[in-house]
Design a protein around this motif. Structure first.
Motif, PDB file in Angstrom:
ATOM      1  N   GLN A 126       7.890 -30.305   9.516  1.00  0.00           N
ATOM      2  CA  GLN A 126       7.000 -30.572  10.465  1.00  0.00           C
ATOM      3  C   GLN A 126       7.122 -31.445  11.446  1.00  0.00           C
ATOM      4  OE1 GLN A 126       3.143 -29.534   8.643  1.00  0.00           O
ATOM      5  NE2 GLN A 126       4.080 -28.528   7.229  1.00  0.00           N
ATOM      6  N   TYR A 134      -2.492 -33.548  18.091  1.00  0.00           N
ATOM      7  CA  TYR A 134      -3.050 -31.749  18.022  1.00  0.00           C
ATOM      8  C   TYR A 134      -4.429 -32.054  17.514  1.00  0.00           C
ATOM      9  CZ  TYR A 134      -1.975 -32.707  12.816  1.00  0.00           C
ATOM     10  OH  TYR A 134      -1.944 -33.177  11.417  1.00  0.00           O
ATOM     11  N   ARG A 161      -4.130 -26.977  13.518  1.00  0.00           N
ATOM     12  CA  ARG A 161      -2.854 -26.820  12.897  1.00  0.00           C
ATOM     13  C   ARG A 161      -2.741 -25.184  12.785  1.00  0.00           C
ATOM     14  NH1 ARG A 161      -3.056 -30.243   7.683  1.00  0.00           N
ATOM     15  NH2 ARG A 161      -4.897 -29.478   7.713  1.00  0.00           N
ATOM     16  N   LYS A 179      -0.737 -27.625  16.709  1.00  0.00           N
ATOM     17  CA  LYS A 179       0.347 -27.677  15.851  1.00  0.00           C
ATOM     18  C   LYS A 179       0.703 -26.492  15.405  1.00  0.00           C
ATOM     19  CE  LYS A 179       2.400 -30.640  12.377  1.00  0.00           C
ATOM     20  NZ  LYS A 179       3.545 -31.341  13.354  1.00  0.00           N
ATOM     21  N   ASP A 225      -1.163 -27.139   4.708  1.00  0.00           N
ATOM     22  CA  ASP A 225      -0.453 -27.870   5.818  1.00  0.00           C
ATOM     23  C   ASP A 225      -1.412 -27.369   6.824  1.00  0.00           C
ATOM     24  OD1 ASP A 225       0.631 -29.387   4.060  1.00  0.00           O
ATOM     25  OD2 ASP A 225       2.644 -28.686   4.776  1.00  0.00           O
ATOM     26  N   TYR A 226      -2.104 -26.361   7.137  1.00  0.00           N
ATOM     27  CA  TYR A 226      -2.744 -25.505   8.275  1.00  0.00           C
ATOM     28  C   TYR A 226      -4.167 -25.074   8.221  1.00  0.00           C
ATOM     29  CZ  TYR A 226      -2.154 -20.980   5.774  1.00  0.00           C
ATOM     30  OH  TYR A 226      -2.357 -20.205   4.906  1.00  0.00           O
TER      31      TYR A 226
END
Length: 509
Positions: free
Chosen positions: A70, A147, A150, A177, A204-205
């Protein structure tokens, strides 16, 4: 800011580049090929940018795991490469994922062209140890870190398809992102690979976005998202059942395949928290066809738009005198109306100083070409499909661009992609009068409209613009203004971001 510098050997030019970066405040960590993937992943939280020096194999590996890292990815080519098979595979991964490809010499473009890879957007011709590189890296790092949200951009999708191309450009510019989890393997293999890829970024999102055309992927996406307590936005755009069965009539509605496609649409719409479709008339179709009245508020609309970095006005290419040039591009499906309306209009205008450029191939191509030969239409040019950015050149060399003119029910619900592309290029547009078109465009202001399936009407509208250049220019300008304000990648992505934020905030309550 910390840079991972990937190289197979440190030579004087690489040393000079590293020194330049360090003098500009970057911390440079040098990596060779030894256990590269593991080391990069272990340090991913600390790395701000991956910079690969010449080694195409290392670049391909970095590209494959970029969704985990990333970070921004930059590749530097300092000398010619004769790509072997493994290097070609690595180059294709890199081409799909690199933020920038720096070439020491513009002649290196030919190395990529030999693999049908067009570096038009990614390349920057820049000698090594050039001071500009520090500013470039700072901009890439800041953009990657700036951002508000995500998203996991999930599926088995073509990232160069216009919808994906637009959103993948526009979302980061709107501080979203994007973490791409994409696999295009055949059959069942892609499901296993997508599961493995998702497992590595599952924390991660904030939201999952299932890319077009993701009906088949939705059950897996739903399972993965629910296990991680994430909401799903499904970019349906249109129904595959509508396209294959009702529009193109590839199979009868009574067949097993038709019922299977209907089921995929039906199921995908029920698994998603939000379904995105193309127009309000598509929304009405989905609600009625798939029984979604109790989920009507979950279906939202978002126009496709066009990529205005590849398609944009180029006044220097516009025709300055006769012949009057009419442009069309498409896949020759019935909804586009080539076999009756467009070629019929060309026949009516046969004696006029008007040239038709028809770009593309597809279902009715041979039928259209046979009619042109039978009617001796010598001013109709049949042109093979061209790369997207070359398409813009043809459009700008025309006086008028055509939309779609068929009579299928689907055409009443859709704004054809070629309509957005004509607006993006600032060309005068003629297309069929449909409810979906009237939702977006204003007849006589930013387009001319014809009755569906009527070659005589189309011929009259073409002749009218030929004889009234001031009207042609007014329509072209107004269409372009509409595009800039409402349909560009930034505008489309901004609308999508609002959809994301509304869903995310609801999930956080």
């Amino acid at each position: 800011m910390k840079i991972a510098f990937l190289t197979e050997k440190i030579e004087p030019k690489a040393e000079a580049e590293i020194k330049l970066l360090e003098d500009n405040g970057f911390e440079v960590l040098v990596f060779d090929s030894k256990n590269l993937e593991g080391r990069l992943i272990n340090q991913r939280k600390d790395l701000d940018l991956i910079y690969v020096w010449q080694a195409i194999g290392l670049a391909g590996l970095a590209a494959k795991i970029k969704f985990i890292l990333q970070t921004a990815l930059v590749y530097r080519q300092n000398e010619k490469i004769s790509f072997n098979q493994d290097q070609k595979k690595a180059a294709k991964y890199l081409f799909a994922e690199a933020d920038k490809i720096l070439l020491a010499d513009n002649d290196f473009v030919s190395d990529w062209q030999a693999m049908n890879l067009d570096l038009y957007e990614q390349k920057l011709v820049l000698p090594s140890a050039d001071e500009k590189i520090a500013g470039l890296f700072e901009d890439l790092i800041k953009a990657n870190k700036n951002y508000d949200l995500r998203i996991c951009y999930f599926g088995s999708f073509d990232q160069y398809y216009t919808r994906n191309r637009i959103l993948l450009k526009g979302l980061p510019r709107n501080q979203v992102k994007v973490i791409k989890v994409n696999d295009r393997s055949a059959k069942l293999a892609k499901f296993f690979k997508l599961w493995r890829m998702h497992r590595k970024i599952k924390n991660d999102y904030d939201l999952m976005f299932v890319a077009f055309q993701g009906q088949l992927i939705m059950p897996l996406a739903w399972l993965l998202a629910r296990l991680n307590k994430k909401k799903i936005v499904f970019d349906a755009i249109f129904s595959i059942y509508d396209s294959v069965v009702l529009d193109r009539k590839e199979v009868s509605p009574r067949t097993f395949r038709a019922k299977y496609l209907h089921f995929l649409d039906w199921l995908a719409c029920r698994l998603a928290d939000i379904v995105i479709v193309h127009t309000k008339f598509h929304k009405e179709f989905f609600i009625e066809e798939f029984g979604l009245k109790n989920r009507a508020d979950k279906i939202v609309t978002l126009y496709v738009g066009a990529d205005n970095e590849l398609l944009f006005p180029r006044p220097e290419l516009a025709p300055k005198a006769d012949p009057f040039v009419v442009h069309f591009h498409g896949s020759y499906i019935p909804a586009q109306g080539l076999e009756h309306v467009i070629i019929g209009a060309a026949k009516i205008l046969k004696e006029e100083n008007i040239v038709f450029n028809l770009i593309g191939r597809g279902q009715s191509y041979q039928e259209v070409k046979n009619k042109a030969a039978e009617w001796q239409l010598n001013k109709v040019n049949f042109i093979k499909p061209v790369p997207y950015r070359v398409l813009g050149k043809y459009m700008n060399q025309s006086d008028v661009c055509l939309g779609s003119f068929g009579v299928s029910p689907k055409i009443t619900r859709v704004v054809p992609l070629k309509v957005f592309e004509a607006l993006a290029c600032g060309r005068a547009l003629i297309t069929a009068r449909t409810p979906a078109i009237l939702e977006l465009l204003t007849e006589g202001e930013n387009c001319l409209l014809t009755e569906m399936g009527e070659p005589q009407d189309l011929a009259e509208k073409i002749l009218y613009l030929k004889n009234n250049p001031a009207v042609k220019e007014k329509i072209a300008k107004n269409g372009y203004d509409l595009f800039v304000n409402n349909l560009s990648p930034n505008a489309s992505a901004n609308k999508l971001k609002k959809i994301f934020l509304s869903l995310y905030e609801t999930n956080q309550r």
